[in-house]
Write a protein that holds these residues in place. Structure first.
Motif, PDB file in Angstrom:
ATOM      1  N   GLY A 148       0.909  -1.292  -0.161  1.00  0.00           N
ATOM      2  CA  GLY A 148      -0.110   0.026   0.135  1.00  0.00           C
ATOM      3  C   GLY A 148       0.941   1.287  -0.111  1.00  0.00           C
ATOM      4  N   ARG A 149       0.114   2.368  -0.088  1.00  0.00           N
ATOM      5  CA  ARG A 149       1.000   3.832  -0.466  1.00  0.00           C
ATOM      6  C   ARG A 149       1.615   4.230   0.643  1.00  0.00           C
ATOM      7  N   LYS A 150       0.609   4.393   1.677  1.00  0.00           N
ATOM      8  CA  LYS A 150       1.396   5.078   3.146  1.00  0.00           C
ATOM      9  C   LYS A 150       2.172   4.339   3.574  1.00  0.00           C
ATOM     10  N   THR A 151       2.087   2.770   3.733  1.00  0.00           N
ATOM     11  CA  THR A 151       3.103   2.092   4.477  1.00  0.00           C
ATOM     12  C   THR A 151       4.447   2.114   4.050  1.00  0.00           C
ATOM     13  N   ILE A 152       4.515   2.102   2.560  1.00  0.00           N
ATOM     14  CA  ILE A 152       5.779   2.281   1.997  1.00  0.00           C
ATOM     15  C   ILE A 152       6.448   3.453   2.229  1.00  0.00           C
ATOM     16  N   CYS A 153       5.473   4.494   2.317  1.00  0.00           N
ATOM     17  CA  CYS A 153       6.122   6.017   2.499  1.00  0.00           C
ATOM     18  C   CYS A 153       6.752   5.927   3.886  1.00  0.00           C
ATOM     19  N   ALA A 154       5.985   5.344   4.756  1.00  0.00           N
ATOM     20  CA  ALA A 154       6.609   5.584   6.210  1.00  0.00           C
ATOM     21  C   ALA A 154       7.911   4.697   6.225  1.00  0.00           C
ATOM     22  N   TRP A 155       8.035   3.516   5.870  1.00  0.00           N
ATOM     23  CA  TRP A 155       9.212   2.383   5.455  1.00  0.00           C
ATOM     24  C   TRP A 155      10.415   3.510   4.865  1.00  0.00           C
ATOM     25  N   GLY A 156      10.038   4.039   3.782  1.00  0.00           N
ATOM     26  CA  GLY A 156      10.818   4.805   3.230  1.00  0.00           C
ATOM     27  C   GLY A 156      11.645   5.900   4.060  1.00  0.00           C
ATOM     28  N   SER A 157      10.825   6.485   4.851  1.00  0.00           N
ATOM     29  CA  SER A 157      11.319   7.684   5.779  1.00  0.00           C
ATOM     30  C   SER A 157      12.186   6.882   6.862  1.00  0.00           C
ATOM     31  N   ALA A 158      11.759   5.854   7.232  1.00  0.00           N
ATOM     32  CA  ALA A 158      12.649   4.987   8.366  1.00  0.00           C
ATOM     33  C   ALA A 158      13.883   4.703   7.643  1.00  0.00           C
ATOM     34  N   VAL A 159      13.937   4.300   6.497  1.00  0.00           N
ATOM     35  CA  VAL A 159      15.386   3.934   5.738  1.00  0.00           C
ATOM     36  C   VAL A 159      15.967   5.110   5.645  1.00  0.00           C
ATOM     37  N   LEU A 160      15.471   6.347   5.181  1.00  0.00           N
ATOM     38  CA  LEU A 160      16.253   7.555   4.904  1.00  0.00           C
ATOM     39  C   LEU A 160      16.975   8.229   6.367  1.00  0.00           C
ATOM     40  N   ILE A 161      16.047   8.073   7.512  1.00  0.00           N
ATOM     41  CA  ILE A 161      16.771   8.502   8.634  1.00  0.00           C
ATOM     42  C   ILE A 161      18.089   7.441   8.922  1.00  0.00           C
ATOM     43  N   ALA A 162      17.793   6.176   8.832  1.00  0.00           N
ATOM     44  CA  ALA A 162      19.265   5.306   8.831  1.00  0.00           C
ATOM     45  C   ALA A 162      20.381   5.883   8.125  1.00  0.00           C
ATOM     46  N   GLY A 163      19.982   6.138   6.838  1.00  0.00           N
ATOM     47  CA  GLY A 163      21.207   6.667   5.909  1.00  0.00           C
ATOM     48  C   GLY A 163      21.598   8.181   6.415  1.00  0.00           C
ATOM     49  N   THR A 164      20.858   8.910   6.917  1.00  0.00           N
ATOM     50  CA  THR A 164      21.199  10.145   7.304  1.00  0.00           C
ATOM     51  C   THR A 164      22.077  10.191   8.524  1.00  0.00           C
ATOM     52  N   ILE A 165      22.127   9.173   9.223  1.00  0.00           N
ATOM     53  CA  ILE A 165      22.780   8.947  10.477  1.00  0.00           C
ATOM     54  C   ILE A 165      24.035   8.558  10.264  1.00  0.00           C
ATOM     55  N   ILE A 166      24.154   7.521   9.065  1.00  0.00           N
ATOM     56  CA  ILE A 166      25.574   7.075   8.676  1.00  0.00           C
ATOM     57  C   ILE A 166      26.280   8.212   7.931  1.00  0.00           C
ATOM     58  N   GLN A 167      25.733   9.097   7.139  1.00  0.00           N
ATOM     59  CA  GLN A 167      26.468  10.087   6.328  1.00  0.00           C
ATOM     60  C   GLN A 167      26.857  11.202   7.476  1.00  0.00           C
ATOM     61  N   THR A 168      25.963  11.541   8.358  1.00  0.00           N
ATOM     62  CA  THR A 168      26.610  12.537   9.388  1.00  0.00           C
ATOM     63  C   THR A 168      27.624  12.052  10.163  1.00  0.00           C
ATOM     64  N   ALA A 169      27.567  10.819  10.407  1.00  0.00           N
ATOM     65  CA  ALA A 169      28.848  10.208  11.469  1.00  0.00           C
ATOM     66  C   ALA A 169      29.936   9.691  10.461  1.00  0.00           C
TER      67      ALA A 169
END
Length: 512
Positions: free
Chosen positions: A87-108
């Motif tokens: 579904g649409r909103k579930t994928i959107c939420a999971w995408g946000s979670a993955v983006l947060i993980a990637g942002t933490i890796i970049q920042t560190a």
């Protein structure tokens, strides 16, 4: 309009306020898209950032920036394979979670490897988000507002770019690694907000109906329109959804449908969606989005402070121009705006190339002006259009797979353009702009000849427009005639007379 107590509300919202809440959520997805695109633009000329990663040459710098697009491509591919199931909103939420993980890796990050890995992971999340938010928006919005609501989202994309540019500029005054770590990290604020929206807002009624959850779909539709099931507003739209599902019932709902005709020109519509996303990358817009300070330093000859200021101003101009599609997108139509935008961008690229070749301070100023005008033409002609059009042109059964596949093409061509820009500017200089001018003018012919008009039509009536047509060119001509006369194509004549069942029967007979 007061909520009807018999209609389910979401965080106390029904009707137009609920639609605005969904638009806000989708807009956050595009704001993240814009922010992540814009934040590295300022960093490509940041001495502390370049020092931290051992002063990469133009080719390696292009790869570090562009590898994000490969992550986005992987995310879009994942969405194409599994998104329809969740579904649409579930994928959107999971995408946000993955983006947060990637942002933490970049920042560190303290080395190129961690930075590249973080860029890829962040890209995967963004690929998931951008594959679903246009569809979630289009499937919940009435036809007369669909273009405007997606235009609002794209304005928020520019807000993200503007915020990134000015944070880059503000943090450039710092004398430590926070100068580049904070701008990268700041995007998690928007990602957490998007997850919160996804938790409390409803799923697309069209996705629910196509997965056998008709009662839930009808309930959501009632909430979105703030009207009971028996109202003409809800009953007509729900009948259209059911009719479109019946029209596509001969399809299997698998990848085969994306590449076959199916009586509704399935593969042709997928090709159009992929073509739109590919063509917008070859306009040259991401030269400006990703590398405006780099371009102004290396092509125009400005210093870093001047280039950052003018780049930030460019994005503010970009934002102001993005309000124009709010008004004209549904009135002027998709095809005319594609043609207008490509003509303007091609002209600006040609003039920029000539001015940069001639050189000199006055010509440099003229080139910067042309870059500003280029962004204006892109905003009006392509930016909102190209995210709206694929979700409109694709059939319900193929919308998630075809839409995600079109985003795969978008990220693939974005990677190509972002990867080659620094070495192209270093090796062939002003000729780079001439190449993109030609690409823009070629896109005029493609849009005029092969892109049907979809503005103002319900998603279901677009299905009927393709049903039984002998060629894509026939559909284009029909759509233009109907658009010029103010009538929808295919089914709408019958719907205007309340003859829903006659239209559905005729469409199914065409398939048989």
């Amino acid at each position: 309009m007061e909520p009807n107590p018999t209609i389910k509300s979401y965080v106390g919202l029904t009707g137009t306020p609920l639609l605005y809440a969904i638009t806000c959520a989708c807009s956050l997805g595009f704001l993240l898209f814009g922010y992540d695109n814009g934040v590295f633009s300022g960093l490509t000329t940041d001495p502390l950032f370049l020092s931290e990663f051992s002063y990469p040459n133009s080719t390696l710098l292009g790869f570090i920036v562009a590898v994000y697009e490969l992550g986005c491509l992987l995310g879009a591919l994942g969405c194409a394979c599994w998104g329809e199931h969740f579904g649409r909103k579930t994928i959107c939420a999971w995408g946000s979670a993955v983006l947060i993980a990637g942002t933490i890796i970049q920042t560190a990050s303290f080395g190129r490897t961690e930075l590249i890995v973080g860029r890829i992971v962040t890209g995967v999340g963004m690929g998931l988000i951008t594959s679903v938010v246009p569809i979630w928006q289009s499937e919940t919005t009435p036809a007369k507002l669909r273009g405007r609501m997606i235009a609002v989202q794209l304005s928020m994309l520019i807000v993200g770019i503007v915020v990134a540019y000015w944070i880059d500029y503000g943090m450039s005054l710092k004398e430590s690694s926070i100068q580049w770590r904070f701008p990268i990290a700041f995007q998690v604020v928007f990602a957490f907000a998007l997850i919160a929206f996804c938790i409390v807002l409803p799923e697309s009624p069209r996705w629910l109906a196509s997965h056998g959850r008709s009662n839930e779909a009808l309930s959501v539709l009632c909430s979105l329109r703030n009207a009971p099931p028996c109202s003409p507003l809800v009953s007509t739209e729900f009948n259209e959804i059911q009719s479109a599902i019946a029209l596509e019932s001969s399809e299997s709902g698998t990848w085969k449908d994306v590449f076959t005709d199916g009586g509704i020109m399935g593969w042709q519509r997928t090709a159009i969606a992929c073509g739109v996303q590919t063509m917008q990358e070859f306009t040259g817009t991401n030269i400006i989005t990703y590398y405006a300070p780099y371009v102004m330093q290396n092509s125009v000859g400005l210093d870093r402070h001047q280039s950052l200021l003018l780049s930030g101003g460019l994005q503010l101009f970009f934002l102001v121009m993005s309000f124009i599609p709010w008004v004209i997108l549904d009135k002027v139509g998709r095809r005319r705006l594609f043609v207008f935008g490509s003509w303007g961008m091609g002209s600006c690229m040609l003039i920029s190339g000539i001015l940069i070749k001639v050189g000199g301070r006055s010509n440099g100023i003229g080139a910067v002006v042309m870059l500003y005008l280029f962004q204006g033409f892109f905003t009006i002609g392509w930016m909102s259009n190209m995210w709206c059009y694929p979700s409109e042109i694709l059939p319900l059964r193929n919308r998630q797979r075809g839409g995600a596949l079109s985003v795969v093409f978008q990220w693939l061509t974005t990677f190509l353009v972002v990867e080659i820009t620094p070495p192209a500017l270093s090796n062939i200089g002003w000729r780079t702009y001439i190449i993109f001018a030609v690409f823009n003018w070629v896109s005029i012919a493609i849009a005029w000849w092969w892109f049907p008009e979809t503005a103002g039509r319900t998603l279901e009536s677009i299905d009927f427009m393709f049903a039984g047509a002998k060629s894509l060119r026939e559909v284009v001509k029909q759509s233009v005639v109907r658009a010029d006369s103010g009538l929808e194509a295919g089914a709408p004549r019958a719907y205007e007379k309340g003859e829903v069942e006659v239209t559905e029967k005729a469409a199914i007979e065409q398939l048989e």
